[in-house]
Design an enzyme around this catalytic site. Sequence first.
Site, PDB file in Angstrom:
ATOM      1  N   ASP A   1       0.818  -1.198  -0.001  1.00 55.79           N
ATOM      2  CA  ASP A   1       0.010   0.129   0.164  1.00 55.79           C
ATOM      3  C   ASP A   1       1.088   1.227  -0.044  1.00 55.79           C
ATOM      4  O   ASP A   1       1.971   1.025   0.465  1.00 55.79           O
ATOM      5  CB  ASP A   1      -0.879  -0.123   1.187  1.00 55.79           C
ATOM      6  CG  ASP A   1      -2.129   0.895   1.060  1.00 55.79           C
ATOM      7  OD1 ASP A   1      -2.152   1.758   0.616  1.00 55.79           O
ATOM      8  OD2 ASP A   1      -3.182   0.152   1.064  1.00 55.79           O
TER       9      ASP A   1
ATOM     10  N   TYR B   1     -15.163   6.481 -11.691  1.00 55.07           N
ATOM     11  CA  TYR B   1     -14.731   5.245 -10.891  1.00 55.07           C
ATOM     12  C   TYR B   1     -15.027   4.078 -11.752  1.00 55.07           C
ATOM     13  O   TYR B   1     -14.324   3.047 -12.125  1.00 55.07           O
ATOM     14  CB  TYR B   1     -15.275   5.329  -9.501  1.00 55.07           C
ATOM     15  CG  TYR B   1     -15.058   4.045  -8.882  1.00 55.07           C
ATOM     16  CD1 TYR B   1     -13.850   3.505  -8.413  1.00 55.07           C
ATOM     17  CD2 TYR B   1     -16.215   3.377  -8.496  1.00 55.07           C
ATOM     18  CE1 TYR B   1     -13.968   2.255  -7.694  1.00 55.07           C
ATOM     19  CE2 TYR B   1     -16.371   2.092  -7.862  1.00 55.07           C
ATOM     20  CZ  TYR B   1     -14.985   1.585  -7.185  1.00 55.07           C
ATOM     21  OH  TYR B   1     -14.920   0.396  -6.639  1.00 55.07           O
TER      22      TYR B   1
ATOM     23  N   ARG C   1     -30.133  -0.943  -0.738  1.00 55.97           N
ATOM     24  CA  ARG C   1     -29.247  -1.500  -2.101  1.00 55.97           C
ATOM     25  C   ARG C   1     -28.563  -2.451  -1.585  1.00 55.97           C
ATOM     26  O   ARG C   1     -28.206  -3.627  -2.434  1.00 55.97           O
ATOM     27  CB  ARG C   1     -28.556   0.024  -2.518  1.00 55.97           C
ATOM     28  CG  ARG C   1     -27.914  -0.364  -3.870  1.00 55.97           C
ATOM     29  CD  ARG C   1     -27.543   0.999  -4.372  1.00 55.97           C
ATOM     30  NE  ARG C   1     -26.163   1.212  -3.852  1.00 55.97           N
ATOM     31  CZ  ARG C   1     -25.118   0.724  -4.339  1.00 55.97           C
ATOM     32  NH1 ARG C   1     -25.039  -0.030  -5.440  1.00 55.97           N
ATOM     33  NH2 ARG C   1     -23.979   1.106  -3.722  1.00 55.97           N
TER      34      ARG C   1
HETATM   35  C1  15L Z   1     -17.786   0.015  -4.627  1.00 61.65           C
HETATM   36  O1  15L Z   1     -17.286  -0.432  -5.701  1.00 61.65           O
HETATM   37  C2  15L Z   1     -16.793   0.650  -3.622  1.00 61.65           C
HETATM   38  O2  15L Z   1     -15.711   0.048  -3.629  1.00 61.65           O
HETATM   39  C3  15L Z   1     -17.526   0.456  -2.201  1.00 61.65           C
HETATM   40  O3  15L Z   1     -16.777   1.334  -1.155  1.00 61.65           O
HETATM   41  C4  15L Z   1     -18.901   0.661  -2.161  1.00 61.65           C
HETATM   42  O4  15L Z   1     -19.236   2.180  -2.210  1.00 61.65           O
HETATM   43  C5  15L Z   1     -19.734  -0.238  -2.995  1.00 61.65           C
HETATM   44  O5  15L Z   1     -18.958   0.000  -4.507  1.00 61.65           O
HETATM   45  C6  15L Z   1     -21.083   0.012  -3.312  1.00 61.65           C
HETATM   46  O6  15L Z   1     -21.694   0.302  -4.047  1.00 61.65           O
HETATM   47  O7  15L Z   1     -21.867  -0.033  -2.085  1.00 61.65           O
END
Ligand code: 15L
Length: 277
Positions: free
Chosen positions: A31, A132, A170
């Site tokens: 990291d 993202y 969700r």
């Molecule tokens: C993701 O891809 C994230 O890495 C995680 O932190 C959450 O935000 C997750 O999705 C989500 O959709 O709950």
Amino acid sequence: MKTVLITGATGDVGTHLARELAGKYKLRLSDKRPMKPAKGQAFIKADVSKMSDALKITKGVDAIVHLGGYSVEGPWEGILQANIIGCYNIFEAARRNGVKRVVFPTSNHAVGFYRRDETIDHRVMPRPDSRYGVSKVFGEALGRLYVDKYGMEMFMIRIGNVNPKPIDKRRLSIWISPRDIAQLVSIGIDRPGIQFEIVYGISRNKRAWYDNSNAYRLGYQPLDDAETYAEEVMRNEKPGDPIAERYQGGIFCAVEEVPNPAAPAKKAKSATKGKKK
Ligand code: 15L
């Protein structure tokens, strides 16, 4: 025992995996942020956006779990450095160092603009819901290239949300428990014959939006179901943003920045600081 590199090891998914996979593999954690590895695990501080660091950490391992990078929606410059350049560096460094097997935790946000009334499988077209999400689609495409062109072996896990418990409505559809994600990652590391596979990183959730038959075909037998927590979750659920409610990616579909739900409270306030998956 295989030596496995986990990048982004100080993040929440990395922390769960280092604990769950301890003793099963010889773990090399890495990291940008410093950490104290558990007994028997090694740590190398590295910034994956630098090729020299990527080459150093991938040398001599049997498989890589590449978690390092932004884990939520954030500013383009951060996503570019950590997720696009970082992903390229790790895949390319793996190739140069002769490491064939890579497990890439992609995300539900690579397909977040599918509606909640649809069930999708691993063959659908990507529909990213954020910068993202686009970076995760980039990783999936780059992985495909490295399989087809260089004969590498790539296991793509579109992770929902890793947490000890699902935290909202969700997540009742996309939650995955720490032990289930560890099982899926182990399949990605150990299963012979993998070339390129996409699976969904969710537990056996009754409310799933995904047809996860590809994961089951590869031997995944999830032990948990978010439904166990449904009553408690629904009791605390508040009405949400209408766009977020319509799409599988939730709030990622509607906003420019998203806090990490699993990060400690004070970090969750800002999505613009460096994050790890
Ligand atoms: C993701 O891809 C994230 O890495 C995680 O932190 C959450 O935000 C997750 O999705 C989500 O959709 O709950």
